[in-house]
Design a protein around this motif. Structure first.
Motif, PDB file in Angstrom:
ATOM      1  N   ARG A 128       1.889   9.482  -5.509  1.00  0.00           N
ATOM      2  CA  ARG A 128       2.505  10.606  -5.176  1.00  0.00           C
ATOM      3  C   ARG A 128       3.610  11.107  -5.991  1.00  0.00           C
ATOM      4  O   ARG A 128       3.408  12.519  -6.376  1.00  0.00           O
ATOM      5  CB  ARG A 128       3.033  10.535  -3.679  1.00  0.00           C
ATOM      6  CG  ARG A 128       3.366  11.851  -3.135  1.00  0.00           C
ATOM      7  CD  ARG A 128       3.891  11.750  -1.545  1.00  0.00           C
ATOM      8  NE  ARG A 128       4.871  10.509  -1.477  1.00  0.00           N
ATOM      9  CZ  ARG A 128       5.975  10.898  -1.665  1.00  0.00           C
ATOM     10  NH1 ARG A 128       6.545  11.815  -2.304  1.00  0.00           N
ATOM     11  NH2 ARG A 128       6.954   9.746  -1.442  1.00  0.00           N
ATOM     12  N   TYR A 157       1.083   4.242  -2.842  1.00  0.00           N
ATOM     13  CA  TYR A 157       0.786   5.502  -2.409  1.00  0.00           C
ATOM     14  C   TYR A 157       2.049   6.291  -3.283  1.00  0.00           C
ATOM     15  O   TYR A 157       2.037   7.433  -3.488  1.00  0.00           O
ATOM     16  CB  TYR A 157       0.690   5.639  -1.110  1.00  0.00           C
ATOM     17  CG  TYR A 157       0.507   7.030  -0.717  1.00  0.00           C
ATOM     18  CD1 TYR A 157      -0.585   7.769  -0.826  1.00  0.00           C
ATOM     19  CD2 TYR A 157       1.928   7.895  -0.190  1.00  0.00           C
ATOM     20  CE1 TYR A 157      -0.732   9.315  -0.440  1.00  0.00           C
ATOM     21  CE2 TYR A 157       1.631   9.171   0.218  1.00  0.00           C
ATOM     22  CZ  TYR A 157       0.579   9.936   0.074  1.00  0.00           C
ATOM     23  OH  TYR A 157       0.454  11.238   0.513  1.00  0.00           O
ATOM     24  N   THR A 158       3.195   5.920  -2.727  1.00  0.00           N
ATOM     25  CA  THR A 158       4.414   6.596  -3.326  1.00  0.00           C
ATOM     26  C   THR A 158       4.506   6.655  -4.678  1.00  0.00           C
ATOM     27  O   THR A 158       4.701   7.817  -5.286  1.00  0.00           O
ATOM     28  CB  THR A 158       5.848   5.697  -2.630  1.00  0.00           C
ATOM     29  OG1 THR A 158       5.794   5.655  -1.231  1.00  0.00           O
ATOM     30  CG2 THR A 158       7.075   6.434  -3.124  1.00  0.00           C
ATOM     31  N   GLN A 163      -5.053   2.354  -1.850  1.00  0.00           N
ATOM     32  CA  GLN A 163      -5.479   0.865  -1.156  1.00  0.00           C
ATOM     33  C   GLN A 163      -6.519   0.313  -2.204  1.00  0.00           C
ATOM     34  O   GLN A 163      -6.310  -0.954  -2.066  1.00  0.00           O
ATOM     35  CB  GLN A 163      -6.572   1.497   0.007  1.00  0.00           C
ATOM     36  CG  GLN A 163      -5.630   1.873   1.163  1.00  0.00           C
ATOM     37  CD  GLN A 163      -6.568   2.423   2.289  1.00  0.00           C
ATOM     38  OE1 GLN A 163      -7.834   2.451   2.241  1.00  0.00           O
ATOM     39  NE2 GLN A 163      -5.979   2.945   3.310  1.00  0.00           N
ATOM     40  N   SER A 202      -4.273   8.129  -0.697  1.00  0.00           N
ATOM     41  CA  SER A 202      -4.018   7.093  -0.013  1.00  0.00           C
ATOM     42  C   SER A 202      -5.200   5.909  -0.276  1.00  0.00           C
ATOM     43  O   SER A 202      -5.054   4.891  -0.298  1.00  0.00           O
ATOM     44  CB  SER A 202      -3.808   7.422   1.449  1.00  0.00           C
ATOM     45  OG  SER A 202      -3.706   6.048   2.214  1.00  0.00           O
ATOM     46  N   SER A 203      -6.250   6.513  -0.218  1.00  0.00           N
ATOM     47  CA  SER A 203      -7.399   5.481  -0.617  1.00  0.00           C
ATOM     48  C   SER A 203      -7.286   4.940  -1.786  1.00  0.00           C
ATOM     49  O   SER A 203      -7.767   3.701  -2.063  1.00  0.00           O
ATOM     50  CB  SER A 203      -8.796   6.441  -0.473  1.00  0.00           C
ATOM     51  OG  SER A 203      -9.798   5.925  -0.799  1.00  0.00           O
ATOM     52  N   SER A 255      -4.015  14.315   0.165  1.00  0.00           N
ATOM     53  CA  SER A 255      -3.248  13.003   0.322  1.00  0.00           C
ATOM     54  C   SER A 255      -4.088  11.866   0.804  1.00  0.00           C
ATOM     55  O   SER A 255      -3.609  10.587   0.781  1.00  0.00           O
ATOM     56  CB  SER A 255      -2.178  13.522   1.209  1.00  0.00           C
ATOM     57  OG  SER A 255      -2.614  13.753   2.555  1.00  0.00           O
ATOM     58  N   GLU A 256      -4.986  12.207   1.745  1.00  0.00           N
ATOM     59  CA  GLU A 256      -5.993  11.188   2.258  1.00  0.00           C
ATOM     60  C   GLU A 256      -6.539  10.343   1.007  1.00  0.00           C
ATOM     61  O   GLU A 256      -6.768   9.118   1.120  1.00  0.00           O
ATOM     62  CB  GLU A 256      -7.074  11.434   3.320  1.00  0.00           C
ATOM     63  CG  GLU A 256      -7.805  10.216   3.860  1.00  0.00           C
ATOM     64  CD  GLU A 256      -7.136   9.345   4.607  1.00  0.00           C
ATOM     65  OE1 GLU A 256      -7.417   8.230   4.937  1.00  0.00           O
ATOM     66  OE2 GLU A 256      -5.805   9.784   5.439  1.00  0.00           O
ATOM     67  N   LEU A 286       3.302  12.425   3.396  1.00  0.00           N
ATOM     68  CA  LEU A 286       2.514  11.382   4.098  1.00  0.00           C
ATOM     69  C   LEU A 286       1.060  11.831   4.202  1.00  0.00           C
ATOM     70  O   LEU A 286       0.757  12.749   4.206  1.00  0.00           O
ATOM     71  CB  LEU A 286       3.045  10.931   5.274  1.00  0.00           C
ATOM     72  CG  LEU A 286       4.579  10.310   5.219  1.00  0.00           C
ATOM     73  CD1 LEU A 286       4.949  10.341   6.765  1.00  0.00           C
ATOM     74  CD2 LEU A 286       4.393   8.905   4.806  1.00  0.00           C
ATOM     75  N   PRO A 287      -0.035  10.750   4.087  1.00  0.00           N
ATOM     76  CA  PRO A 287      -1.136  10.918   4.354  1.00  0.00           C
ATOM     77  C   PRO A 287      -1.349  11.478   5.769  1.00  0.00           C
ATOM     78  O   PRO A 287      -0.778  10.993   6.675  1.00  0.00           O
ATOM     79  CB  PRO A 287      -1.993   9.515   4.064  1.00  0.00           C
ATOM     80  CG  PRO A 287      -0.922   8.623   3.648  1.00  0.00           C
ATOM     81  CD  PRO A 287       0.270   9.313   3.981  1.00  0.00           C
ATOM     82  N   GLU A 305       0.732  -1.369  -0.207  1.00  0.00           N
ATOM     83  CA  GLU A 305       0.063  -0.088  -0.018  1.00  0.00           C
ATOM     84  C   GLU A 305       0.853   1.105  -0.101  1.00  0.00           C
ATOM     85  O   GLU A 305       0.606   2.371  -0.769  1.00  0.00           O
ATOM     86  CB  GLU A 305      -1.088   0.078   1.319  1.00  0.00           C
ATOM     87  CG  GLU A 305      -1.898   1.093   1.261  1.00  0.00           C
ATOM     88  CD  GLU A 305      -2.431   1.186   2.593  1.00  0.00           C
ATOM     89  OE1 GLU A 305      -3.019   2.375   3.065  1.00  0.00           O
ATOM     90  OE2 GLU A 305      -3.107   0.075   3.022  1.00  0.00           O
ATOM     91  N   TYR A 306       2.012   1.067   0.920  1.00  0.00           N
ATOM     92  CA  TYR A 306       2.845   2.249   0.949  1.00  0.00           C
ATOM     93  C   TYR A 306       3.585   2.540  -0.598  1.00  0.00           C
ATOM     94  O   TYR A 306       3.697   3.608  -0.926  1.00  0.00           O
ATOM     95  CB  TYR A 306       3.826   2.196   1.891  1.00  0.00           C
ATOM     96  CG  TYR A 306       4.827   3.458   1.961  1.00  0.00           C
ATOM     97  CD1 TYR A 306       4.610   4.493   2.655  1.00  0.00           C
ATOM     98  CD2 TYR A 306       6.030   3.446   1.478  1.00  0.00           C
ATOM     99  CE1 TYR A 306       5.069   5.726   2.726  1.00  0.00           C
ATOM    100  CE2 TYR A 306       6.918   4.389   1.747  1.00  0.00           C
ATOM    101  CZ  TYR A 306       6.461   5.575   2.190  1.00  0.00           C
ATOM    102  OH  TYR A 306       7.433   6.628   2.248  1.00  0.00           O
TER     103      TYR A 306
END
Length: 107
Positions: free
Chosen positions: A12, A8-9, A50, A46-47, A42-43, A33-34, A4-5
């Motif tokens: 981003r 996200y990276t 996921q 992140s979603s 950023s949230e 970071l979220p 997941e990270y």
């Protein structure tokens, strides 16, 4: 580092590059970071990451381009970051649907 990270990276850094190039408008969506308290760009990013669980890195790197192509006929330049995030979510959902529709794919 979990998947997941990593997702996200990837998303981003793609957003950061698109912002640098003036393709999408400025916002805090490329923050490092979220926000653990939720909300904010950023949230949302992140979603989306996921929702991309199981996607390869190559697929993750192509999602931003698919997202932008959803708005390629837009007259707004740069594309507002909020519109980009909506399109990114749609691109991820479309990719998931396409994968699920392929015969022989594990569910």
């Amino acid at each position: 580092i979990n998947a997941e990270y990593m997702g996200y990276t990837i998303l981003r850094t793609a957003a950061e590059e698109l912002q640098r190039r003036g393709v999408i408008g400025p916002s805090d969506l490329a923050s490092s970071l979220p926000d653990p308290h939720g909300g904010g760009p950023s949230e949302i990013l992140s979603s989306v990451a996921q929702s991309c669980e199981g996607f390869s890195g190559r697929t993750m790197r192509k999602l931003p381009f698919l997202a932008y192509s959803l708005h390629s006929n837009a007259v707004l330049n740069p594309l507002p970051a909020e519109d980009y995030l909506t399109a990114l979510r749609q691109a991820a959902e479309r990719e998931r649907r396409d994968r699920d529709a392929m015969p022989g794919q594990k569910q």
